[in-house]
Design a protein around this motif. Structure first.
Motif, PDB file in Angstrom:
ATOM      1  N   ALA A  19       0.859  -1.188   0.000  1.00 18.70           N
ATOM      2  CA  ALA A  19       0.000   0.000   0.000  1.00 18.70           C
ATOM      3  C   ALA A  19       0.893   1.236   0.000  1.00 18.70           C
ATOM      4  N   GLY A  20       0.306   2.389  -0.239  1.00 18.36           N
ATOM      5  CA  GLY A  20       1.050   3.642  -0.207  1.00 18.36           C
ATOM      6  C   GLY A  20       2.172   3.680  -1.226  1.00 18.36           C
ATOM      7  N   ALA A  21       3.362   4.089  -0.778  1.00 21.14           N
ATOM      8  CA  ALA A  21       4.508   4.204  -1.677  1.00 21.14           C
ATOM      9  C   ALA A  21       5.123   2.849  -1.991  1.00 21.14           C
ATOM     10  N   SER A  22       4.707   1.804  -1.306  1.00 19.94           N
ATOM     11  CA  SER A  22       5.219   0.455  -1.567  1.00 19.94           C
ATOM     12  C   SER A  22       4.069  -0.426  -2.057  1.00 19.94           C
ATOM     13  N   ALA A  23       3.363   0.051  -3.072  1.00 18.77           N
ATOM     14  CA  ALA A  23       2.191  -0.661  -3.579  1.00 18.77           C
ATOM     15  C   ALA A  23       2.534  -2.066  -4.057  1.00 18.77           C
ATOM     16  N   SER A  24       3.784  -2.264  -4.480  1.00 17.95           N
ATOM     17  CA  SER A  24       4.208  -3.586  -4.946  1.00 17.95           C
ATOM     18  C   SER A  24       4.919  -4.367  -3.850  1.00 17.95           C
ATOM     19  N   GLY A  25       4.999  -3.804  -2.660  1.00 21.51           N
ATOM     20  CA  GLY A  25       5.702  -4.457  -1.557  1.00 21.51           C
ATOM     21  C   GLY A  25       7.169  -4.109  -1.496  1.00 21.51           C
ATOM     22  N   ASP A  26       7.632  -3.258  -2.428  1.00 25.87           N
ATOM     23  CA  ASP A  26       9.041  -2.839  -2.457  1.00 25.87           C
ATOM     24  C   ASP A  26       9.128  -1.336  -2.282  1.00 25.87           C
ATOM     25  N   LEU A  27      10.267  -0.898  -1.779  1.00 21.12           N
ATOM     26  CA  LEU A  27      10.484   0.534  -1.620  1.00 21.12           C
ATOM     27  C   LEU A  27      10.715   1.191  -2.979  1.00 21.12           C
ATOM     28  N   PRO A  28      10.217   2.413  -3.171  1.00 23.46           N
ATOM     29  CA  PRO A  28      10.497   3.119  -4.420  1.00 23.46           C
ATOM     30  C   PRO A  28      11.948   3.585  -4.466  1.00 23.46           C
ATOM     31  N   THR A  29      12.432   3.898  -5.651  1.00 25.78           N
ATOM     32  CA  THR A  29      13.787   4.423  -5.810  1.00 25.78           C
ATOM     33  C   THR A  29      13.833   5.878  -5.371  1.00 25.78           C
ATOM     34  N   LEU A  30      14.846   6.236  -4.585  1.00 24.58           N
ATOM     35  CA  LEU A  30      15.017   7.599  -4.096  1.00 24.58           C
ATOM     36  C   LEU A  30      16.146   8.279  -4.869  1.00 24.58           C
ATOM     37  N   THR A  31      16.268   9.584  -4.682  1.00 23.94           N
ATOM     38  CA  THR A  31      17.290  10.350  -5.397  1.00 23.94           C
ATOM     39  C   THR A  31      18.102  11.190  -4.421  1.00 23.94           C
ATOM     40  N   ARG A  32      19.410  11.126  -4.564  1.00 21.99           N
ATOM     41  CA  ARG A  32      20.311  11.909  -3.718  1.00 21.99           C
ATOM     42  C   ARG A  32      19.963  13.399  -3.805  1.00 21.99           C
ATOM     43  N   ASN A  33      20.080  14.084  -2.675  1.00 23.09           N
ATOM     44  CA  ASN A  33      19.831  15.516  -2.514  1.00 23.09           C
ATOM     45  C   ASN A  33      18.357  15.881  -2.472  1.00 23.09           C
TER      46      ASN A  33
END
Length: 538
Positions: A19-33
């Motif tokens: 659910a939420g940002a982990s709709a697929s059960g995985d964390l989304p990719t983040l970006t430095r800064n």
């Protein structure tokens, strides 16, 4: 990539709920800064098998991104025992080196896994060390732990472990504000061409409960979250009698509704606002903090990896009743950013047209562009405007107006200083013809003889009366602009007295004398008649 990360965590299994940002059960990719609002919804499985929110009253949370069990790469640390601080100990010191630094307080130092094991000098003697991370690099902590407590016949033991601090860390969590989770927004004001329309948005942080809609002094009864559009419309008609049967409600496909004024209230600017009462809505108990991915430690991760992305671990720790518990350890991908502080816009590079672009911009043999075969240019009405093959310019009707073969020829009519055409002058003098053609300014006096400056003309009635034998009579005519030595011409009336002769001359600036001369032996009478006096100036 969103700036808000909503993570639903099953605190019993330590896994993400889809659910939420982990709709697929995985964390989304983040970006430095980048900076992220991390919102956590902490769940657990209930006795009936359902998953619900845990009670976080009095609990604290920590979030960190980094490497598990990573050690510093440089620097020194110190140990303190019984108020005495040791000398500096290298981050990669051998057991012997560490023993030498604290030998007065321990009997032995050995390597125990990835840490140091310190044993007390005698049984049943307490041993308590604290630490100073001193110059460890990158920023690191010295973790002191107890392996064995002192007892009769038992020597106390403590462990010393060096651990690199997280690259990103936060232990300041607050209860997430609920503003905006459910909102009623005016999409369009009513007018003669459109209905006044609102959208009711229900966000993912809504658990249930009920809301009501308010219009002036009237309001609906409570409307349960998730109610279908038909029921919402019925609640409006029932509760707000001023707009009964004059509202349209449709679901917006996102758990909310599109609400429009219709019927007798359609195509009208409604001055009373429709508002929302959300006091009965139940909100998910999110806890939130801010993670800012611009630390020096994170930059060091990228430098060591020498890659466009890294995969450290995101860890969430929950402490309840003084007991810490790791409720999530999950690998997260962080990629490098492209736009950084100090980025500037590059100068514009040289641009070129390709052959295809040139062909598209200039099309030969087209009725609306260039007739290359006929050697002509065509206007927007498909009429030839310029035929360079026959050396002709044509008008909007397609007729030739200028040809430039052996010479320059003009056909039909011409226009000067404007779009209005001028017909060929007929039966007129040169100066007037040039004025009519627009080549000379009108309203200006021009001379008619070479080098003359101007020609001044008046028509006036002159009455000489009786002129004696062998005498003359003069009448003064005022003519502005005349001067001595200008030429004076007279235009005589039809009826003049026989025997009289008329002359004109300038006697002073702006004055002309017209003379009637009688050269006969008897008097002559010239009664009033119209004379034209013309003066040619030099």
């Amino acid at each position: 990539m969103a700036s808000t990360l909503d993570l639903y965590i099953d605190t019993g299994t330590g896994e993400l709920v889809q659910a939420g940002a982990s709709a697929s059960g995985d964390l989304p990719t983040l970006t430095r800064n980048d900076s992220y609002t991390l919102r956590l919804r902490l769940l657990e499985k209930k006795a009936d098998g359902t998953i619900g929110d845990i009670d976080t009253t009095g609990a604290t949370l920590k979030a960190a991104i980094g490497d598990i069990e990573a050690i510093p790469s440089d620097g020194d640390f110190k140990l303190i025992c019984n108020g005495i601080t040791s000398s500096a100990i290298s981050f990669n010191a051998s057991a012997v080196s560490l023993f030498n630094a604290v030998s007065n307080n321990v009997s032995t130092v050995s390597i125990y896994g990835n840490q140091y094991l310190l044993t007390a000098t005698q049984p049943n003697t307490a041993m308590s060390f604290s630490a100073d991370s001193f110059t460890l690099f990158p920023a690191s902590s010295v973790v002191v732990g107890t392996r064995r407590n002192p007892a009769t016949g038992v020597n106390a033991q403590q462990t010393i472990r060096l651990q690199k601090d997280p690259a990103v860390f936060s232990d300041t969590f607050i209860t997430s504000p609920t503003s905006g989770e459910i909102a009623l927004t005016l999409l369009s004001e009513g007018s003669a061409t459109k209905n006044e329309t609102y959208e009711l948005v229900v966000g993912p942080g809504i658990l249930g409960g009920a809301f009501s809609l308010v219009f002036g002094p009237n309001a609906t009864t409570s409307i349960a979250i998730g109610t279908n559009a038909v029921t919402v419309q019925a609640a409006i008609s029932s509760g707000i009698n001023t707009i009964t049967s004059n509202m349209s409600v449709q679901e917006n496909g996102k758990g909310g509704y599109i609400i429009a004024f219709t019927g007798r209230l359609g195509l009208t600017n409604i001055t009373t606002a429709l508002t929302l009462d959300a006091t009965g809505v139940d909100f998910a108990p999110f806890k939130q903090t801010t993670l800012t991915l611009n630390t020096a430690e994170l930059a060091d991760f990228f430098t060591n990896a020498d890659a466009d992305s890294i995969t450290p671990t995101l860890e969430i720790e929950l402490t309840q009743n003084g007991n810490p518990k790791t409720i999530l350890q999950k690998t997260v991908t962080i990629r490098k950013d492209l736009i950084t502080t100090g980025s500037f816009a590059p100068s514009t590079g040289q641009s070129f047209y390709t052959a295809a672009q040139c062909d598209a911009l200039f099309v030969e043999d087209s009725v609306s562009n260039v007739n290359a075969a006929g050697r002509a240019l065509v206007d927007s009405t498909s009429i030839t405007a310029f035929n360079y093959g026959t050396r002709n310019l044509t008008n909007s009707a397609g007729s030739t107006v200028i040809s430039y073969g052996a010479g320059l020829a003009l056909s039909g009519v011409m226009g000067f200083y404007g779009a209005t055409v001028t017909a060929q002058p007929a039966n007129i003098n040169v100066v007037s013809g040039l004025i009519n053609l627009g080549l000379l300014a009108s309203g200006t006096t021009y001379g008619v003889l070479p080098q003359s400056t101007e020609t001044i003309n008046v028509t006036t009635s002159l009455n000489f009366g009786s002129v004696g034998a062998n005498s003359s009579t003069s009448i003064t005519v005022a003519m502005s602009g005349v001067n001595i030595n200008d030429l004076v011409l007279l235009g005589l009336p039809n009826a003049i007295s026989e025997g009289l002769t008329f002359f004109g001359h300038v006697v002073a600036a702006d004055q002309v004398h017209v003379d009637a001369v009688n050269a006969t032996g008897s008097s002559k009478t010239q009664s009033a008649a119209t004379f034209r006096v013309t003066v040619i100036g030099y």
